[in-house]
Design a protein around this motif. Structure first.
Motif, PDB file in Angstrom:
ATOM      1  N   ARG A 132      22.331   1.530 -25.312  1.00  0.00           N
ATOM      2  CA  ARG A 132      21.443   0.558 -24.676  1.00  0.00           C
ATOM      3  C   ARG A 132      21.832   0.324 -23.207  1.00  0.00           C
ATOM      4  NH1 ARG A 132      16.839   0.134 -25.636  1.00  0.00           N
ATOM      5  NH2 ARG A 132      17.338   2.328 -25.860  1.00  0.00           N
ATOM      6  N   LEU A 133      23.128   0.282 -22.927  1.00  0.00           N
ATOM      7  CA  LEU A 133      23.600   0.097 -21.551  1.00  0.00           C
ATOM      8  C   LEU A 133      23.118   1.241 -20.665  1.00  0.00           C
ATOM      9  CD1 LEU A 133      25.422  -1.134 -19.318  1.00  0.00           C
ATOM     10  CD2 LEU A 133      27.338   0.105 -20.342  1.00  0.00           C
ATOM     11  N   LEU A 134      23.284   2.489 -21.126  1.00  0.00           N
ATOM     12  CA  LEU A 134      22.914   3.640 -20.324  1.00  0.00           C
ATOM     13  C   LEU A 134      21.407   3.850 -20.270  1.00  0.00           C
ATOM     14  CD1 LEU A 134      25.691   6.166 -21.389  1.00  0.00           C
ATOM     15  CD2 LEU A 134      25.596   4.748 -19.347  1.00  0.00           C
ATOM     16  N   SER A 135      20.671   3.162 -21.145  1.00  0.00           N
ATOM     17  CA  SER A 135      19.210   3.218 -21.105  1.00  0.00           C
ATOM     18  C   SER A 135      18.616   2.063 -20.318  1.00  0.00           C
ATOM     19  CB  SER A 135      18.636   3.235 -22.530  1.00  0.00           C
ATOM     20  OG  SER A 135      19.060   4.394 -23.217  1.00  0.00           O
ATOM     21  N   GLY A 136      19.472   1.155 -19.838  1.00  0.00           N
ATOM     22  CA  GLY A 136      18.999   0.056 -19.006  1.00  0.00           C
ATOM     23  C   GLY A 136      18.586  -1.187 -19.758  1.00  0.00           C
ATOM     24  N   ASP A 137      18.765  -1.230 -21.080  1.00  0.00           N
ATOM     25  CA  ASP A 137      18.403  -2.406 -21.884  1.00  0.00           C
ATOM     26  C   ASP A 137      19.646  -3.286 -22.017  1.00  0.00           C
ATOM     27  OD1 ASP A 137      17.488  -4.264 -23.666  1.00  0.00           O
ATOM     28  OD2 ASP A 137      16.905  -2.832 -25.227  1.00  0.00           O
ATOM     29  N   LEU A 138      19.914  -4.080 -20.988  1.00  0.00           N
ATOM     30  CA  LEU A 138      21.175  -4.819 -20.930  1.00  0.00           C
ATOM     31  C   LEU A 138      21.229  -5.957 -21.944  1.00  0.00           C
ATOM     32  CD1 LEU A 138      21.831  -4.913 -17.078  1.00  0.00           C
ATOM     33  CD2 LEU A 138      22.244  -3.096 -18.753  1.00  0.00           C
ATOM     34  N   ASP A 139      20.092  -6.585 -22.242  1.00  0.00           N
ATOM     35  CA  ASP A 139      20.104  -7.689 -23.209  1.00  0.00           C
ATOM     36  C   ASP A 139      20.534  -7.187 -24.591  1.00  0.00           C
ATOM     37  OD1 ASP A 139      19.301  -9.553 -21.331  1.00  0.00           O
ATOM     38  OD2 ASP A 139      17.164  -9.265 -21.755  1.00  0.00           O
ATOM     39  N   ALA A 140      19.932  -6.095 -25.051  1.00  0.00           N
ATOM     40  CA  ALA A 140      20.320  -5.549 -26.354  1.00  0.00           C
ATOM     41  C   ALA A 140      21.757  -5.048 -26.322  1.00  0.00           C
ATOM     42  CB  ALA A 140      19.372  -4.419 -26.747  1.00  0.00           C
ATOM     43  N   ALA A 141      22.179  -4.469 -25.198  1.00  0.00           N
ATOM     44  CA  ALA A 141      23.550  -3.971 -25.097  1.00  0.00           C
ATOM     45  C   ALA A 141      24.561  -5.097 -25.282  1.00  0.00           C
ATOM     46  CB  ALA A 141      23.760  -3.301 -23.736  1.00  0.00           C
ATOM     47  N   ARG A 142      24.260  -6.280 -24.740  1.00  0.00           N
ATOM     48  CA  ARG A 142      25.183  -7.415 -24.905  1.00  0.00           C
ATOM     49  C   ARG A 142      25.341  -7.769 -26.381  1.00  0.00           C
ATOM     50  NH1 ARG A 142      21.694  -9.357 -21.022  1.00  0.00           N
ATOM     51  NH2 ARG A 142      22.486  -9.071 -18.889  1.00  0.00           N
ATOM     52  N   ASP A 143      24.233  -7.815 -27.086  1.00  0.00           N
ATOM     53  CA  ASP A 143      24.280  -8.173 -28.508  1.00  0.00           C
ATOM     54  C   ASP A 143      25.102  -7.160 -29.290  1.00  0.00           C
ATOM     55  OD1 ASP A 143      23.417  -9.614 -30.918  1.00  0.00           O
ATOM     56  OD2 ASP A 143      22.229  -7.811 -31.308  1.00  0.00           O
ATOM     57  N   TRP A 144      24.885  -5.869 -29.036  1.00  0.00           N
ATOM     58  CA  TRP A 144      25.616  -4.846 -29.778  1.00  0.00           C
ATOM     59  C   TRP A 144      27.093  -4.813 -29.398  1.00  0.00           C
ATOM     60  CZ3 TRP A 144      23.937  -3.168 -34.114  1.00  0.00           C
ATOM     61  CH2 TRP A 144      22.562  -3.048 -34.348  1.00  0.00           C
ATOM     62  N   ALA A 145      27.417  -5.064 -28.151  1.00  0.00           N
ATOM     63  CA  ALA A 145      28.829  -5.109 -27.753  1.00  0.00           C
ATOM     64  C   ALA A 145      29.548  -6.231 -28.480  1.00  0.00           C
ATOM     65  CB  ALA A 145      28.942  -5.278 -26.243  1.00  0.00           C
ATOM     66  N   ASP A 146      28.898  -7.389 -28.574  1.00  0.00           N
ATOM     67  CA  ASP A 146      29.513  -8.512 -29.288  1.00  0.00           C
ATOM     68  C   ASP A 146      29.704  -8.184 -30.763  1.00  0.00           C
ATOM     69  OD1 ASP A 146      29.644 -10.003 -26.974  1.00  0.00           O
ATOM     70  OD2 ASP A 146      27.791 -11.126 -27.371  1.00  0.00           O
ATOM     71  N   ARG A 147      28.723  -7.497 -31.360  1.00  0.00           N
ATOM     72  CA  ARG A 147      28.866  -7.119 -32.772  1.00  0.00           C
ATOM     73  C   ARG A 147      30.026  -6.128 -32.958  1.00  0.00           C
ATOM     74  NH1 ARG A 147      22.946  -6.014 -35.511  1.00  0.00           N
ATOM     75  NH2 ARG A 147      21.701  -7.331 -34.134  1.00  0.00           N
ATOM     76  N   ALA A 148      30.166  -5.182 -32.016  1.00  0.00           N
ATOM     77  CA  ALA A 148      31.267  -4.220 -32.124  1.00  0.00           C
ATOM     78  C   ALA A 148      32.606  -4.925 -32.071  1.00  0.00           C
ATOM     79  CB  ALA A 148      31.160  -3.193 -30.997  1.00  0.00           C
ATOM     80  N   ILE A 149      32.721  -5.899 -31.193  1.00  0.00           N
ATOM     81  CA  ILE A 149      33.991  -6.629 -31.063  1.00  0.00           C
ATOM     82  C   ILE A 149      34.257  -7.455 -32.313  1.00  0.00           C
ATOM     83  CG2 ILE A 149      35.201  -8.403 -29.748  1.00  0.00           C
ATOM     84  CD1 ILE A 149      33.475  -7.458 -27.315  1.00  0.00           C
TER      85      ILE A 149
END
Length: 693
Positions: A132-149
Motif C-alpha cells: 500500500r505504501l509503494l502504491s501511494g495508499d498511505l491511509d491503508a498502509a498505516r492500518d496494515w503497519a499497525d496490524r503487523a506490529i
C-alpha cells in the motif's frame, strides 16, 4: 514421508551446508535430494529459503508457489497462506511488480481466519503495508503497519520489525520528521541485536536506508549504510549484497567519488539480475545520475533509457541529460509531464503521492524553466520546493530550494538576492558534505557576483568550482581511497628509479611487459608495476591512440582461449535471453496481472489499472524480446554491461597503481583514457604520443 537413503544423505549434506552459510552447497544438496525422491512440505520450505540465499530467486518463488498448491490441496490453510505471503514478499522486494503481489496477497487472505491471528497474519500485514505504501495508499498502509506490529509483537518479531519500519516511514510522510527519525532509529537499533533471520534483517536495513535517502538525510543514511555493509560482509543473502552496493553508490556519488560510485553500481547491476529484470531500473537510474555528474552524457542517457525500458521512471535524470545536451525544449516537456502525470512506478526511496517524490522533479524543472526563460513556471516550482523543504526539515532539501530560488532571482535581475541565496546553498551543501552540489552552487554564485561587478569574487568562486568538478569527473584519491576502487587503495609493490638519462637523451615513453611486471617510462621517469589485466588493456589502447576498442575486443584479446574469445567477439551468443523457466514465470506473472486488472476494473480503480497495465506491457515486451518469429528463442548478445564493468574496474585499478608510482602519469591517464562500452586512449593531438609497447 519415507526417504530413500540417497535422499537422506543429500538432505543431511544440504542442512549441514545451510547451517554453515554455504548456500551454493546447500542448494546443490537440496536439488540432489529432490531428484532422488522428492521433498516434503517442510523440506520444500527450507529449499525455497536456501534457493533465495544462493541467488536463485526464480527457483525460490517457484518453490513457494508449489508449496502453496500442495498445502492448499491438503487443506492446510495456514501453511498455504504462509507460502502465498512468501511469494508476495519476494515479488514485492525483488521484482517491484505490484499487481502479482496483490494477487498472491488475495490468495493468502482467503485462507486466513482473522479471529485467530498467527505469524502468517503478521507477515501478511507487513507485506500489505509496504504494498500500500509503494502504491501511494498511505491511509491503508498505516492500518496494515499497525496490524503487523501488534500481531507480530506476539507471534513473529521479524514481521513486527518490518512493520515498524513501514510505520516510521509513514510518520515521516505525514510531516512529523523528528518522530519518524526516532522510530527509524529504534527499528535499526533493534535489528542490530542479531535476533532476526538474515532476510528480515536485510529488509529492515535496506528499507531504513531507503527512507533516509528519500528524506535526503544523507549523514544518517551513510551511517546506516555502513552498518548494513558490516552486517552484509558475512550475513547478506540473495539480492541484499546488490542492494547494499546501490546504497553505497548513492553515498559515494553524494561525496563526489563518482568513479568509485559507478563501479559499485555496475557491480550492483550484475548482482541484481533476477529473472524479472524490472528491479534493475533502480541501479540503472543511479548509474545515469553518476554518469551525468561525470560529464558522460551518452553513458547517462544509455543508462536512463535502459531503466525506462525496464518500466522504471527515468526522471528527472533524463530531462537533465537533455538540458545538458542543449535540448531545453524537450527537457521542459518531459519534466512537465513527469510532474503532471507521474508514472505509478514503485520507488523504495520516494513513495508516490508525496512531496519527497516531487522534490527532485521540481528542482530540475526550475533549472530547465530558467534556461528557457519561462519564469512563471520556475516561480511556481520554487514555491512548491520551498514548501517541501520546510515540511520535511532536511538540510539537503533546504539547500536545493535555496539554489532554485537563486536561479530564479538571477533570471529576474535580482543579482544581490541571488547571490545571498547561492551563498546560503553553498553553505548548506558544504554542511551536507556534497562537493558536486557545492561546486554547482559556487558556479551560480560566480554568475551572480559577475552580474554585481564583483569580478575578483567571481573569479575565486568559478576557479574553486571548476577545480572541484574536474576532480569529481576524473576521480582522484580522496582520504586515502582511490575513487575508482572498491576497497581502500593499496599500491602494488613497485620500484621507481630516479631519472638517470643524460641531457638530450631522454628515453621514449615505454610500456613493456617483462615477466610478471611491466617496465614503464613516462616523461623520463622509470618504474615497474606488477602485471594485471588492466595493464594489458592499457597496452592495447596505447598501441592505437584514438582508436575505439569495444570492451569485448579487449576481453577477447586477453583470453586464455583465443578461439572461444573469438567466438564470443564475433557471435556474442550467450544462449537464450530467457530460459524456459524464466519464460514460464513471466507468463505466470502475466496471468497474475490480468487477474489484478479485472479486479481493478470491477472496483473502478483507474490508478491500479494504469499501474498493472504498465507492468503487463513490460512483461510482454520482455517475452517479445526473447522470442522471435516462429516462436524461436532469440539469443543474447554480448554482455556489454558486464564487460564494461570488468574492463573499467581493471583499467582504473591499473591507473591507480601507475599513479602511485608516477603521479604525472596518473594525471595524464585520467585526462586521456576513456572507459565505457568503447574504450580509447586520446592524447592531445598537438603533443604526439609515441609509446613503445
Amino acid at each position: 514421508m519415507a526417504h530413500t537413503s540417497g535422499e537422506e544423505i543429500a538432505l543431511g549434506r544440504a542442512r549441514d551446508a545451510a547451517a554453515r552459510g554455504a548456500w551454493a552447497d546447500a542448494y546443490a544438496g537440496y536439488l540432489e535430494a529432490r531428484e532422488a525422491g522428492g521433498l516434503g512440505p517442510a523440506e520444500l520450505a527450507d529449499f525455497a529459503s536456501v534457493a533465495y540465499a544462493a541467488g536463485h530467486l526464480d527457483v525460490a518463488i517457484e518453490t513457494w508457489e508449489r508449496l502453496h498448491e500442495e498445502l492448499s490441496r491438503l487443506g492446510e490453510d495456514i501453511g498455504a497462506a504462509g507460502a502465498a505471503v512468501r511469494v508476495a514478499m519476494h515479488l514485492l522486494f525483488d521484482t517491484a511488480l505490484m499487481a502479482p503481489v496483490r494477487g498472491w496477497l488475495h490468495r493468502a487472505e482467503r485462507l486466513l481466519d482473522p479471529a485467530a491471528p498467527t505469524s502468517v497474519h503478521a507477515w501478511f500485514a507487513a507485506v500489505r503495508a509496504f504494498e500500500r505504501l509503494l502504491s501511494g495508499d498511505l491511509d491503508a498502509a498505516r492500518d496494515w503497519a499497525d496490524r503487523a506490529i501488534e500481531t507480530g509483537s506476539h507471534t513473529d518479531p521479524a514481521a513486527a520489525a518490518i512493520g515498524r519500519v513501514a510505520r516510521a516511514r509513514l510518520v515521516i510522510l505525514d510531516g512529523d520528521v523528528p518522530r519518524g527519525l526516532e522510530l527509524l532509529d529504534e527499528a535499526g537499533t533493534a535489528v542490530m541485536t542479531g535476533d532476526l533471520d538474515a532476510l528480515s534483517t536485510g529488509v529492515v536495513y535496506c528499507e531504513l536506508v531507503c527512507a533516509l535517502q528519500g528524506l535526503a538525510q544523507y549523514d544518517l543514511a551513510e551511517q546506516w549504510t555502513e552498518a548494513m555493509e558490516r552486517w552484509a560482509r558475512t550475513n547478506a543473502i540473495g539480492s541484499l549484497h546488490g542492494r547494499c552496493r546501490v546504497h553505497r553508490a548513492e553515498i559515494l556519488r553524494l561525496r563526489g567519488q563518482c568513479a568509485h560510485a559507478e563501479q559499485q553500481v555496475l557491480l550492483a547491476c550484475d548482482e541484481l539480475r533476477p529473472y524479472v529484470r524490472r528491479e534493475l531500473g533502480w541501479p540503472l537510474t543511479e548509474l545515469g545520475r553518476i554518469r551525468l555528474r561525470r560529464g558522460d552524457l551518452p553513458g547517462a542517457e544509455e543508462a536512463l533509457l535502459a531503466a525506462h525500458g525496464l518500466g522504471w521512471d527515468p526522471e528527472p535524470g533524463l530531462s537533465l541529460v537533455r538540458l545538458a545536451g542543449g535540448d531545453a525544449d524537450t527537457a521542459a516537456a518531459a519534466i512537465g509531464e513527469a510532474l503532471a502525470r507521474p508514472l505509478p512506478v514503485p520507488s523504495k526511496e520516494l513513495p508516490p503521492t508525496s512531496g519527497l517524490r516531487r522534490a527532485p522533479l521540481l528542482d530540475a524543472q526550475v533549472r530547465i524553466a530558467v534556461a528557457r526563460g519561462d519564469l512563471e513556471t520556475a516561480r511556481a516550482a520554487v514555491r512548491e520546493l520551498d514548501e517541501v523543504a520546510v515540511r520535511f526539515e532536511s538540510t539537503a532539501l533546504a539547500a536545493s530550494a535555496l539554489r532554485a530560488r537563486g536561479d530564479l532571482l538571477l533570471a529576474e535581475g535580482d543579482a544581490a538576492g541571488a547571490s545571498a541565496a547561492f551563498a546560503g546553498a553553498v553553505r548548506a551543501w558544504s554542511q551536507v558534505g556534497a562537493p558536486y552540489e557545492t561546486a554547482e552552487c559556487r558556479l551560480r554564485l560566480a554568475d551572480a557576483q559577475g552580474a554585481l561587478g564583483n569580478l575578483r569574487a567571481e573569479t575565486l568562486e568559478r576557479s574553486a568550482a571548476r577545480t572541484e568538478l574536474e576532480r569529481i569527473a576524473r576521480g582522484p584519491a580522496i582520504d586515502g581511497h582511490r575513487a575508482d576502487t572498491a576497497e581502500p587503495y593499496t599500491a602494488e609493490p613497485h620500484t621507481a628509479e630516479p631519472d638517470t638519462a643524460e641531457p638530450g637523451t631522454a628515453e621514449p615513453d615505454t610500456f613493456v611487459r617483462e615477466g610478471d611486471h611491466w617496465r614503464v617510462v613516462f616523461d623520463g621517469r622509470r618504474t615497474t608495476v606488477r602485471d594485471s589485466k588492466g595493464m594489458h588493456h592499457l597496452a592495447r589502447l596505447f598501441a592505437a591512440p584514438g582508436r575505439e576498442f569495444h570492451v569485448l575486443d579487449l576481453v577477447a584479446a586477453d583470453s586464455d582461449d583465443p578461439a572461444a574469445a573469438g567466438r564470443l567477439s564475433q557471435a556474442g551468443d550467450l544462449g537464450p535471453l530467457l530460459d524456459d523457466r524464466a519464460k514460464q514465470m513471466y507468463r505466470r506473472r502475466l496471468a497474475d496481472i490480468e487477474e489484478d486488472i479485472e479486479e481493478a476494473r470491477a472496483d473502478n480503480d483507474l490508478a491500479r489499472q494504469e499501474q498493472a497495465g504498465l507492468e503487463r506491457e513490460f512483461l510482454i515486451n520482455e517475452l517479445a524480446r526473447a522470442v522471435g518469429l516462429g516462436g524461436r528463442d532469440r539469443h543474447a548478445g554480448v554482455a556489454s554491461e558486464r564487460a564494461r564493468a570488468a574492463v573499467t574496474q581493471a583499467v582504473r585499478k591499473a591507473i591507480g597503481r601507475l599513479r602511485d608510482a608516477c603521479p604525472a602519469l596518473g594525471d595524464h591517464l585520467d585526462r586521456t583514457i576513456s572507459t565505457g562500452t568503447y574504450c580509447t586512449y586520446a592524447p592531445d593531438p598537438r603533443v604526439p604520443s609515441g609509446w613503445s609497447t
